[in-house]
Design an enzyme around this catalytic site. Structure first.
Site, mmCIF file in Angstrom:
data_model
loop_
_atom_site.group_PDB
_atom_site.id
_atom_site.type_symbol
_atom_site.label_atom_id
_atom_site.label_comp_id
_atom_site.label_asym_id
_atom_site.label_seq_id
_atom_site.Cartn_x
_atom_site.Cartn_y
_atom_site.Cartn_z
ATOM 1 N N LYS A 24 0.852 -1.183 0.000
ATOM 2 C CA LYS A 24 0.000 0.000 0.000
ATOM 3 C C LYS A 24 0.887 1.232 0.000
ATOM 4 O O LYS A 24 1.770 1.386 0.865
ATOM 5 C CB LYS A 24 -0.880 -0.028 1.245
ATOM 6 C CG LYS A 24 -2.229 0.592 1.074
ATOM 7 C CD LYS A 24 -3.080 0.269 2.292
ATOM 8 C CE LYS A 24 -4.395 0.994 2.226
ATOM 9 N NZ LYS A 24 -5.101 0.891 3.503
HETATM 10 C C1 E4P Z 1 -8.271 1.227 3.943
HETATM 11 O O1 E4P Z 1 -7.699 0.882 2.944
HETATM 12 C C2 E4P Z 1 -8.283 2.630 4.408
HETATM 13 O O2 E4P Z 1 -7.062 2.948 4.975
HETATM 14 C C3 E4P Z 1 -9.434 2.801 5.368
HETATM 15 O O3 E4P Z 1 -10.604 2.331 4.734
HETATM 16 C C4 E4P Z 1 -9.611 4.231 5.857
HETATM 17 O O4 E4P Z 1 -10.783 4.307 6.634
HETATM 18 P P1 E4P Z 1 -11.102 5.569 7.591
HETATM 19 O O5 E4P Z 1 -11.297 6.760 6.748
HETATM 20 O O6 E4P Z 1 -12.363 5.151 8.310
HETATM 21 O O7 E4P Z 1 -9.928 5.707 8.515
#
Ligand code: E4P
Length: 219
Positions: A85
């Protein structure tokens, strides 16, 4: 394959429980979720990869290209299903392009605009993660972003998968499906709540009562 569900957590007990229900096609984590789990990052990614054979996103912490690449090598070595990521920055995109050439899967994260998504696709990202909830928090229509990305990717046949992220509610999941997202990454509690409906509960209670009144047994 239809819409995939990734579970958005680093809590292995939640992942294992949902996996047993057949509701986990993959997992996403981020530094916040790892911090919340209280676990060692590399250890928990390794454990998740033993529970789930699908893609498991592990996010780099470095902000510069050289650092991201070095961290990506370490993370990718944990298991074959690790997806790296990377943040949607110029350094992240440069790293994405190189990992793509090396056959390493990537998830470009923190996407808030269609142009950012276009850049990620051009860099060969395996997944693009538009953050719905965080846009909604600012009263910006997150679902319009998913629709725009879907249209742009389909216009050019980009293979980057649209991964609806920052999902906060069952309605987000439904809307993402309607918008044609390839994947939704969903917190464990929201995944479970997808099966719930007040009329299902009410109907079941009535059936249970009426069945008891028959005095019969199936077994
Ligand atoms: C996942 O890939 C993301 O980092 C996550 O969905 C972010 O979610 P949030 O905005 O609730 O922190």
């Amino acid at each position: 394959m239809g819409m995939k569900f990734f579970v958005d957590t680093a809590v292995t007990s939640d992942i294992a429980e949902l996996y047993d229900y057949g509701l986990v096609d993959g997992v996403t984590t981020n530094p916040t979720l790892v911090a919340k789990s209280g676990r060692d990052f590399k250890g928990v990614i390794g454990e998740i990869c033993q529970i789930v054979e699908g893609p498991v996103s592990a996010e780099v912490a470095a902000l510069d290209h050289d650092g991201m690449l070095a961290e990506a090598q370490v993370l990718a070595a944990i298991a074959d299903n690790v997806v790296i990521k990377l943040p949607l920055t110029l350094d992240g995109l440069k790293t994405c392009r190189i990992l793509r050439a090396r056959g390493v899967k990537t998830n470009v994260t923190l996407c808030f605009s269609a142009n950012q998504a276009l850049l990620a696709a051009k860099a060969g990202a395996s997944y693009i993660s538009p953050f719905l909830g965080r846009l909604d928090d600012l009263k910006i229509d997150g679902m319009a972003l998913i629709r725009d990305i879907r249209t742009i990717y389909d216009n050019y046949g980009f293979e980057t998968e649209v991964l609806a992220a920052s999902i906060r509610s069952p309605n987000h999941v439904k809307e993402a499906a309607l918008a044609g997202a390839d994947v939704a990454t969903i917190p464990p509690g929201v995944i479970k709540s997808l099966a719930k409906h007040v009329l299902t509960d009410k109907g079941l209670a009535q059936f249970a009562k009426d069945w008891a009144d028959t005095g019969q047994s199936i077994l």
